[in-house]
Design a protein around this motif. Structure first.
Motif: not given
Lengths: 133, 148
Positions: A72-80, B47-55
């Protein structure tokens, strides 16, 4: 006959008895099991699994529940930040003789598997009516 | 039994312990591999993140989406909910009870202010996903440097 209708079997690791094609971790779902005179009710937490990715097998007295992991890892995101890992689910139960194997029903809702295991007719308590002679 | 092994010297005894430890590790390795990441509380989140938001995703199986409450203020996100306990009907008894029940609250601090107007949440298969966009004025701006 076993004393309880349903006993859990934990003596073996599922991943070692079953050849797994993919290298996904396998988790043991937590369960609640309730019993009344007529049936045994089992609930298993399997978040991320729906009715199409759950599999229930009955082989002899062994009831196996399996849930398949879907990434389910969303594309374009990094796991933080990570508190939970994803993987398949598997757990094996041994059914007692009192369960009516043909009447088992399963429902999947909100990531929880609900199993209804009815007890066989002959295992249910009966009251014998006494008629006046 | 060590006293029955006259050939074992001091070093050999420790070597024996090493061997035992390796054996134990090997034995418990499948269990360790299956053990989940220890969560800070319920529900566990990723949590996942990009420049504009966090999931933010949370595993909340068996929770009615209506019983989930998400509050956002500045850089703080609060997730509240309730997992109902199954009431035993008459004549029922537990053979096994491993699943938890009750109310839960978790608070998260994000490294930016959240645009509360555009927070989105969806609940599927027991997993809650919250989209937390960064407030426009909080987004990093690139400043072009001009040669003087």
């Amino acid at each position: 006959m076993s004393e309880t209708a349903l006993t859990k079997q934990e003596t073996r690791t599922p991943s070692t008895t079953l050849e797994r094609a993919k290298q996904t971790p396998v988790y043991t779902p937590v369960v609640d099991i309730r019993e009344n005179e007529r049936e045994v009710l089992l609930q298993a937490d399997m978040p991320g699994v729906d009715e199409t990715s759950v599999q229930i097998d009955l082989e002899g007295r062994e009831l196996t529940i399996r849930g398949t992991y879907r990434p389910t890892a969303p594309e374009g995101y990094t796991a933080v930040y990570q508190e939970y890992a994803r993987g398949d689910y598997e757990r094996v139960f041994t059914l007692g003789d009192v369960i009516d194997r043909d009447g088992i029903q399963a429902v999947m809702k909100h990531g929880v598997l609900h199993l209804t295991l009815p007890k066989a007719e002959e295992a249910q308590p009966k009251r014998i009516a006494v008629s006046a002679g | 039994m060590f006293w029955n092994m006259p050939t074992l010297g001091y070093r050999d005894v420790w070597g024996e312990f090493d061997r035992l430890q390796r054996e134990m590790n090997r034995l418990f390795e499948p269990v360790a591999r299956r053990a989940r990441v220890v969560a800070e509380g319920f529900p566990p989140v990723n949590m996942w993140a990009n420049e504009d938001e966090v999931l933010l995703t949370a595993e909340v199986p068996g929770v009615d989406p209506d019983k989930l409450e998400i509050t956002v203020k500045n850089d703080t996100v609060i997730l509240r909910g309730e997992r109902p306990s199954e009431e035993l009907k008459e004549g029922e008894s537990y053979l096994r009870q491993e699943r938890g029940a009750g109310t839960f609250v978790r608070t998260f601090n994000l490294p930016f202010h959240v645009d509360g107007e555009h927070v989105g949440a969806e609940y599927r298969m027991g997993i809650l996903q919250i989209r937390l966009p960064r407030r426009e004025e909080d987004k990093p701006k690139k400043i072009a440097v001009q040669a003087g």
